[in-house]
Design a protein around this motif. Structure first.
Motif, mmCIF file in Angstrom:
data_model
loop_
_atom_site.group_PDB
_atom_site.id
_atom_site.type_symbol
_atom_site.label_atom_id
_atom_site.label_comp_id
_atom_site.label_asym_id
_atom_site.label_seq_id
_atom_site.Cartn_x
_atom_site.Cartn_y
_atom_site.Cartn_z
ATOM 1 N N ALA A 90 0.849 -1.202 0.000
ATOM 2 C CA ALA A 90 0.000 0.000 0.000
ATOM 3 C C ALA A 90 0.881 1.247 0.000
ATOM 4 C CB ALA A 90 -0.895 0.004 1.233
ATOM 5 N N ALA A 94 -2.082 5.744 1.857
ATOM 6 C CA ALA A 94 -3.280 4.888 1.974
ATOM 7 C C ALA A 94 -3.788 4.885 3.421
ATOM 8 C CB ALA A 94 -2.920 3.470 1.549
ATOM 9 N N ALA A 119 -1.627 -0.820 -5.801
ATOM 10 C CA ALA A 119 -0.590 -0.782 -4.776
ATOM 11 C C ALA A 119 0.769 -0.702 -5.481
ATOM 12 C CB ALA A 119 -0.690 -2.022 -3.908
ATOM 13 N N MET A 404 -5.122 -3.462 -4.186
ATOM 14 C CA MET A 404 -5.644 -2.861 -2.950
ATOM 15 C C MET A 404 -6.948 -3.550 -2.547
ATOM 16 S SD MET A 404 -3.518 -0.537 -1.839
ATOM 17 C CE MET A 404 -4.399 0.559 -0.716
ATOM 18 N N PHE A 407 -7.042 -6.140 0.252
ATOM 19 C CA PHE A 407 -7.234 -5.732 1.653
ATOM 20 C C PHE A 407 -8.714 -5.848 1.980
ATOM 21 C CE2 PHE A 407 -3.334 -2.991 1.116
ATOM 22 C CZ PHE A 407 -2.622 -3.502 2.195
ATOM 23 N N ILE A 427 -6.411 -1.801 5.602
ATOM 24 C CA ILE A 427 -5.415 -1.028 4.840
ATOM 25 C C ILE A 427 -4.548 -0.207 5.793
ATOM 26 C CG2 ILE A 427 -5.103 0.758 3.081
ATOM 27 C CD1 ILE A 427 -7.920 -0.013 2.027
ATOM 28 N N PRO A 433 -1.226 -6.468 1.038
ATOM 29 C CA PRO A 433 -2.559 -7.070 1.156
ATOM 30 C C PRO A 433 -2.488 -8.593 1.232
ATOM 31 C CG PRO A 433 -2.212 -6.166 -1.052
ATOM 32 C CD PRO A 433 -1.027 -5.766 -0.247
#
Ligand code: DON
Length: 554
Positions: A90, A94, A119, A404, A407, A427, A433
């Motif tokens: 991330a 984020a 990401a 992402m 997550f 996150i 993730p």
């Protein structure tokens, strides 16, 4: 004396080596690229760079240099097993609620499409790490086949064409994506060349400068500029700070076989270990006839349900959360879970203490390699869903991932694969993730198996079913084609592939209380190799579910 010792040593090395090398991957150009690099004096690790980078060009709906990977390595000379974690990370800006709208609902478009879904990629850092620490050849050699494929193009094939059709709306939002995927403004026809000059240039920069050619300098500046212009949050520092992590694989034993498999930030190894520990009390191989098939599937499914429940609660990036790995992979813990399984009745997931339909599994990619020294690579690579964020950063040819979404954007809220999660997988800046990718090795008395597959949340259960087939004594061609079934705790359904089970078995499973849902299509894209240590023979097989797969022994 010294000569004798040397002779003995070399005898033991050659006696234990495969007669040939084997590669199985999702695309024939990638399998060929790997063999080409072996023929040029490279080892399995150099071949892994060639296969990964070529897949990044010719199968970019599934993986790419804008994405990430886990490469599980076995080095023959010292027996080292290690997982190279090139998972995306991330960005620093984020935060936990970044995909929630004003009503607190997850905005699925932002989580999956465009640069905010991306990401920081890890694949290129992985290439440099592999070349520097494990390979024999420089990146300027091992990246050659990929550069050529990007520059000269590859023929479009049905799977990529279908993904372009599915993703068309998103791709058209971004000029650089439209230019690659709609040459002359049209979806490419089968056989038409897809040419990627910008991607070739980016790969050349990496061939020349290594990791710095991507994470710093011109390419990095272009990526960040383009990401920010289209609503993303990457910075130059995010790219510069990305590093590869070496992880100790998860290891476990199953009825005399030693398994080496993916560590966090994958959930796969832990889940597979839990499932196999639960199942180890039963002789599943003895339950393969018509009478017992439903009994076997029922037990396997109950074990799956429990492992995925644990996934949703406990698993995340171990650099951020304490994951009770020892506990979850311990045989005593599994014994406790096993005690709650009735041989007659499905346990509703809602009754398990703890905290919803899936897309198909052919985005993401897996390949397996064994070379004549006995080095092995089991690698699963991904950009997440088909053609990922749909966003190519202008001037770079790099299609960015939408990892992402792996997550948990909100506790209990299903992601693209229907997977739920909680705090462990929320996150956080710099966090990776949680993945299901499960590249795996099995070491048995006379045999070695290397396998894995794409398929989102179903990766874990597909690898498990491949393993159970191997434990039944079947060969590599059988593991990859075996009909598949899947349970992931929530939704509380037993999914089966089209025609995977006969009616009688389905009825018997329903009678035990399982909600059986038969899918229209088939899942996964498994590529596996095996080595018979007694005879030296190697074998390779590609999943018959897709047409471009290619398994070659040379
Ligand atoms: O890392 C993961 O678990 C997912 N990003 C993998 C996605 C995948 O396998 C897509 N294929 N259907």
């Amino acid at each position: 004396m010294r000569v004798l010792l040397l002779m003995l040593l070399s005898f033991s090395v050659t006696a234990g080596s495969p007669e040939k090398s084997a590669i199985a991957s999702a695309h024939y150009m990638a399998t060929e690229a790997g063999h080409q690099i072996l023929a040029q004096g490279g080892n399995a690790f150099d071949a892994a760079i060639a296969v990964s980078s070529t897949l990044a060009v010719v199968e970019q709906q599934s993986s790419g240099i804008g994405g990430g990977a886990f490469w599980l390595l076995h080095r023959a000379k010292d027996g080292k097993n290690v997982m190279i974690d090139g998972r995306e990370e991330a960005p620093n800006a984020a935060f936990a609620d970044m995909y929630l709208d004003e009503n607190g609902e997850v905005n699925r478009d932002l989580a999956l499409n465009g640069p905010l879904a991306a990401a920081i990629p890890g694949e290129i850092a992985g290439f440099e790490h592999l070349a520097k620490h494990y390979g024999k050849l420089p990146l300027s050699v091992s990246l050659q086949p990929a550069i050529k494929a990007a520059e000269e193009g590859f023929p479009a094939y049905p799977r990529i064409i279908k993904t372009i059709e599915r993703k068309a709306k998103v791709l058209k939002r971004y000029p650089a994506s439209a230019a690659v995927y709609f040459p002359n403004g049209q979806i490419p026809k089968e056989g038409q060349l897809i040419i990627q000059k910008d991607l070739a240039k980016t790969l050349k920069a990496v061939a020349k400068h290594g990791k710095a050619g991507f994470y710093e300098g011109k390419v990095a500046r272009k990526m960040v500029k383009s990401v920010q212009k289209h609503g993303g949050i990457w910075t130059l520092d995010d790219l510069k700070n990305y590093t590869i992590k070496e992880r100790n694989p998860i290891t476990t034993n199953y009825r005399g076989h030693q398994l080496v498999t993916a560590a966090p930030p994958s959930s796969g190894g832990i889940a597979i270990a839990t499932i196999l520990n639960i199942l180890s009390a039963w002789d599943l191989t003895a339950m393969n006839d018509d009478e017992d098939r439903a009994k076997r599937i029922h037990l396997v499914v109950e074990a799956m349900r429990r492992a995925y429940r644990d996934r949703s609660i406990y698993l995340g990036d171990t650099d951020f959360v304490d994951v009770p790995i020892q506990l979850l992979t311990h045989p005593y813990y599994a014994a406790g879970l096993r005690a709650g399984i009735s041989p007659h009745k499905a346990m509703p997931s809602a009754l398990l203490p703890g905290i919803n339909d899936n897309p198909k599994g052919e985005d993401t990619t897996h390949f397996s390699i064994i070379d004549t020294e006995g080095n092995m690579v089991s690698a699963t690579l991904t950009v997440n869903t088909g053609l990922a964020s749909g966003f190519i950063a202008e001037g770079t040819g790099v299609l960015l991932n939408n990892e992402m979404d792996d997550f948990s954007a909100k506790p209990g809220e299903p992601n693209a694969f229907g997977l739920i999660g909680d705090d462990a997988n929320k996150i956080e800046p710099g966090k990776r993730p949680l993945s299901s990718m499960s590249p795996t090795f099995v070491f048995s008395e006379d045999k070695v198996a290397v396998l894995g597959t794409p398929g989102g949340s179903r990766i874990i259960t597909m690898v498990l079913l491949g393993l159970l087939d191997y434990f039944d004594g079947n060969e590599v061609h059988s593991w990859v084609q075996k009909p598949r079934y899947h349970h992931q705790y929530l939704p509380d359904k037993l999914f089966i592939e089209k025609d995977a089970l006969d009616l009688k078995t389905i009825e018997a499973l329903k009678a035990k209380g399982h909600e059986v849902v038969e899918h229209k299509g088939r899942w996964g894209n498994m590529h596996a190799v095996s080595w018979n240590k007694k005879t030296g023979e190697v074998d390779a097989a590609s999943d018959p579910r897709t047409t471009t797969g290619s398994a070659m022994v040379k």
